[in-house]
Enzyme design. Structure first.
Site, mmCIF file in Angstrom:
data_model
loop_
_atom_site.group_PDB
_atom_site.id
_atom_site.type_symbol
_atom_site.label_atom_id
_atom_site.label_comp_id
_atom_site.label_asym_id
_atom_site.label_seq_id
_atom_site.Cartn_x
_atom_site.Cartn_y
_atom_site.Cartn_z
ATOM 1 N N GLU A 29 -25.884 -45.939 80.603
ATOM 2 C CA GLU A 29 -25.270 -46.846 79.637
ATOM 3 C C GLU A 29 -26.135 -46.812 78.382
ATOM 4 O O GLU A 29 -27.273 -47.272 78.382
ATOM 5 C CB GLU A 29 -25.180 -48.255 80.208
ATOM 6 C CG GLU A 29 -24.374 -48.363 81.497
ATOM 7 C CD GLU A 29 -22.870 -48.325 81.262
ATOM 8 O OE1 GLU A 29 -22.461 -48.400 80.074
ATOM 9 O OE2 GLU A 29 -22.118 -48.247 82.245
ATOM 10 N N HIS A 65 -22.047 -43.337 79.422
ATOM 11 C CA HIS A 65 -21.152 -44.469 79.173
ATOM 12 C C HIS A 65 -21.704 -45.313 78.033
ATOM 13 O O HIS A 65 -22.694 -44.956 77.397
ATOM 14 C CB HIS A 65 -21.006 -45.319 80.441
ATOM 15 C CG HIS A 65 -20.144 -44.706 81.491
ATOM 16 N ND1 HIS A 65 -18.959 -45.269 81.918
ATOM 17 C CD2 HIS A 65 -20.281 -43.571 82.216
ATOM 18 C CE1 HIS A 65 -18.408 -44.517 82.853
ATOM 19 N NE2 HIS A 65 -19.203 -43.474 83.053
ATOM 20 N N HIS A 107 -14.563 -42.965 79.706
ATOM 21 C CA HIS A 107 -13.826 -44.077 79.111
ATOM 22 C C HIS A 107 -13.702 -43.780 77.623
ATOM 23 O O HIS A 107 -14.708 -43.683 76.909
ATOM 24 C CB HIS A 107 -14.547 -45.403 79.350
ATOM 25 C CG HIS A 107 -14.620 -45.781 80.796
ATOM 26 N ND1 HIS A 107 -15.712 -46.405 81.356
ATOM 27 C CD2 HIS A 107 -13.736 -45.598 81.808
ATOM 28 C CE1 HIS A 107 -15.488 -46.610 82.642
ATOM 29 N NE2 HIS A 107 -14.291 -46.128 82.939
ATOM 30 N N GLU A 114 -15.696 -45.597 74.857
ATOM 31 C CA GLU A 114 -17.162 -45.558 74.895
ATOM 32 C C GLU A 114 -17.593 -44.266 74.208
ATOM 33 O O GLU A 114 -17.825 -43.243 74.840
ATOM 34 C CB GLU A 114 -17.643 -45.675 76.340
ATOM 35 C CG GLU A 114 -17.272 -47.025 76.951
ATOM 36 C CD GLU A 114 -17.538 -47.127 78.445
ATOM 37 O OE1 GLU A 114 -18.255 -46.253 78.975
ATOM 38 O OE2 GLU A 114 -17.028 -48.073 79.075
#
Length: 726
Positions: free
Chosen positions: A583, A490, A352, A355
């Site tokens: 994350e 991410h 993404h 990110e």
């Protein structure tokens, strides 16, 4: 002789306040007094003055009545007001007659979004509920699916609050320079502030306002026209204070005074030590702590390659839709070749594009590994001599360029996430879960349908299939290199999620869906989360709407939210590679000043995770007669319904947690062989080699193919087998 006097004044009452008028800014252009003009304004209302929906904040639809006097003859006419900023919504009226320049943040963020500002430093005049309390007024904060819970999507004042305000304590005297605001994050309601004032204090009792430079009255700043777009307002003059207040003046009609914010503030020296020393955001590693666009990333990778030419190699695996190359940095003591017995490991970031932290961490990691290898660091030296590491810092370079141009504080939550074609790459891989689970339900696995290396579905290989070029490039990369371990970096949360990412029950939004290797995936996830400084901070608050610390900052992906077509699931079912999603931070695009601390948060985790490739068993499957390695031999572990295969040299790696296992090696044309293999807690993979003997039928095929005569012993064995079959 004509003379004209223009006087513009907005006399409507402030939204929900008793402060008189919103018209604190007045423009005066004086000529001889034989002519006069005035602005007709609506009658005062008890509700906030709201801009008409679809109009430029209400400035284009108002009527101005001009009274023009020539000697004693009076001419009265109406015309629409020209579309220029209303004096009640401009910061500096003296600039309103020229085209406004695009504003850029000039100071770093105070840390509302990144959680450096704790909940206790927020206050408000009122709140509709705890879930809409002042601590929820953080830029890009995300709400849960349901409104009214403990994790709502903004700070919202009570409806009856006549003078709402949100206050932030900087913790020490600082130099405030600007404010960024958003509306309320919600799928059920529309709430945002359209204008606000700003006040400052050193003791939270005596306050002064930010004033227009020309008029000297309190400035009213234009705010938002939707829920998500961040709007930046720089102060006319920087203000040195400890506390800052945002005072909503108007908001969306029918809505509430709700906002999320970030405060821009530069540090102020404290030579007398009057305030507690601020926590340092730094790292002792001499690395390039900057955000890098595509050209800067390519330049940095080249510099690392030139600094460490013996252990690095740069290659690209394909191009994005816009033609940007997907560069990979390979790091090994023998770059460019697969060494027998050495596992292949990868890190992927930037799936993404917005990110951004993962991208910068990989650029920092390659610098760090190069530097420490040259210094002779034993940990780094062992890593690069016992494995072949591949770093892909930007899987979606097109999306990143979009986010980079906006900047870390203004990109919002989603802009740049998708590719240039509008494809979410983490939903773009082939769904191999559904055919596997269907075959399992029909009892076809593993005898008829394999439990590993599932082929691509026919629809996915068609020329008109909706498959991004970035996705195709990564799939071909996976097929070309026998990866064993991977992590997909991410941002936007602090948690490690592991496969399966897709729920087994169709249309279920979330459901625990473990793989046969649940124990291995939980081990890998816990290793990263357990060594990450931010995740292990006992005082940290949840990022958005879930407290993952209650479960060790580890979660099954499908039990969080279903993701069909994820790279993690595809990697597990189509290749040998075990991959998790990390994350890294609550803030998807942290400010440059926060990169040193983010590196320190993740440095040890990145290294420790790579070392987990040594966990389990490894070996070579060879032909007993020729001692040559057997490619594509299947390695099966009793009790685990997922197999792996050997690479082209016959070597394999099977990640396993400590325990005793019965392992079977099999290959076409060979007799299967089983043996016991014990995995201990000691570091290093356990050797588990196999020698396979060809079946008589296979030996006969090879002899006939070579034009040789069949040996008597083989002929007799074949005859016995034929008689037994008859």
């Amino acid at each position: 002789m004509w003379a004209l006097l223009f006087t513009l004044a907005a006399c409507a009452p402030a939204a929900g306040t008793g402060l008189g008028t919103l018209g604190d800014s007045v423009l005066n252009f004086s000529l001889p007094t034989t002519t006069e003009a005035w602005l007709s304004t609506p009658a005062p209302r008890s509700s906030p003055v709201q801009p008409p929906v679809g109009k430029d904040n209400g400035t284009t639809g108002r009527q101005i009545r001009l009274r023009v006097v020539k000697k004693k003859k009076i001419i009265t006419r109406k015309r629409k007001k020209t579309a220029q900023p209303s004096p009640t919504e401009t910061v500096a009226p003296s600039r309103s007659r020229s085209l406004p320049k695009e504003q850029k943040p000039d100071c770093p963020p105070l840390g509302l979004e990144s959680l450096r500002v704790s909940d206790s430093r927020f206050e408000a005049s009122s709140s509709q509920s705890f879930g809409l309390g002042p601590h929820r007024g953080r830029l890009n904060l995300q709400s849960g699916l349901e409104d009214g819970d403990l994790y709502d999507g903004a700070w919202c004042a009570e409806q009856q609050d006549a003078e709402p305000w949100l206050q932030v304590d900087a913790g020490r005297v600082t130099r405030f320079s600007g404010v960024i605001t958003q509306g309320r994050n919600s799928i059920w309601r529309y709430d945002w502030v359209t204008s606000y004032k700003v006040q400052f204090s050193n003791d939270s009792r005596s306050w002064w306002g930010s004033r227009n430079l020309s008029s000297g009255v309190d400035a009213i700043f234009p705010a938002n026209s939707d829920q998500e777009t961040p709007v930046l307002n720089l102060l006319p003059e920087r203000q040195v204070a400890r506390y800052i207040r945002l005072l909503p003046q108007t908001w969306l009609e029918g809505g509430a005074a709700c906002l999320r914010a970030e405060i821009l503030a530069c540090p102020v020296s404290d030579p007398n030590g009057l305030f507690p020393e601020a926590s340092a955001l730094g790292s002792s590693d001499p690395l390039d702590f900057r955000h890098h666009d595509y050209k800067a990333m390519r330049k940095l990778m080249k510099q690392v390659n030139e600094q460490c030419p013996n252990i690095t190699r740069i290659y690209n695996i394909g191009k994005s839709h816009q033609g940007l190359k997907l560069y990979v940095m390979e790091m090994s003591d023998h770059p460019g070749e697969h060494e027998l017995g050495e596992p292949e490991v990868r890190y992927v970031a930037g799936m993404h594009g917005n990110e951004v932290l993962g991208r910068e961490l990989l650029l920092l990691l390659m610098q760090f590994l190069c530097r420490e290898f040259l210094r002779g660091d034993p940990r780094v030296t062992r890593l690069l001599t016992e494995m072949r590491l591949h770093l892909l810092p930007s899987m979606n370079p097109d999306g990143h360029e979009i986010a980079y141009r906006k900047g870390s504080e203004l990109v919002g939550w989603a802009e740049g996430r998708w590719t240039f074609q509008g494809i979410d790459l983490n939903h773009n891989f082939a769904d191999l879960n559904t055919p596997l689970w269907t075959a399992e339900d029909d009892g076809l696995v593993p005898d008829t349908v394999p439990n590993h290396h599932l082929p691509l579905p026919t629809y996915y290989t068609l020329p008109n299939a909706t498959v991004a070029p970035e996705t195709r490039a990564v799939i071909e990369w996976m097929q070309r290199i026998p990866f064993v371990l991977s992590a997909n970096l991410h941002g936007g949360e602090l948690v490690v999620s592991y496969p399966f990412d897709m729920t087994r029950t169709p249309w279920a939004a979330r459901e625990l869906t473990p793989t046969p290797d649940e124990a291995v995936f939980r081990w890998l996830s816990t290793v990263y989360a357990g060594t990450n400084q931010a995740m292990q901070n006992p005082d940290r608050r949840p990022c958005h709407n879930q407290d993952f610390s209650l479960h060790g900052n580890v979660i099954n992906g499908a039990d969080w939210h279903t993701v069909p077509g994820s790279m993690n699931d595809f990697s597990y079912l189509h290749t040998n590679c075990f991959e998790v999603t990390i994350e890294l931070s609550c803030d998807k695009f942290p400010h440059e000043s926060e990169l040193p601390q983010e590196w320190e948060n993740n440095k040890d985790s990145l290294l420790t995770y790579l070392e987990q490739v040594r966990m389990g068993i490894t070996g070579v499957v060879r032909d007993k007669d020729t001692e040559l390695g057997i490619a594509d031999a299947v390695i099966a572990v009793d009790g685990i319904n997922h197999d792996v295969t050997t690479a082209w040299g016959g070597d394999y790696w099977r990640l396993l947690t400590p325990g005793d296992y019965v392992v079977t090696a099999s290959a076409d044309g060979y007799h299967s062989v089983s043996r016991n293999c014990r995995v201990t807690f000691e570091e290093g993979p356990v050797p588990c080699n196999f020698h396979l003997t060809k079946t008589p039928k296979q030996r006969l095929r090879e002899l006939l193919a070579a034009g040789a005569k069949v040996p008597p012993d083989l002929r007799r064995r074949l005859e016995r087998l034929r008689k037994q079959r008859n």
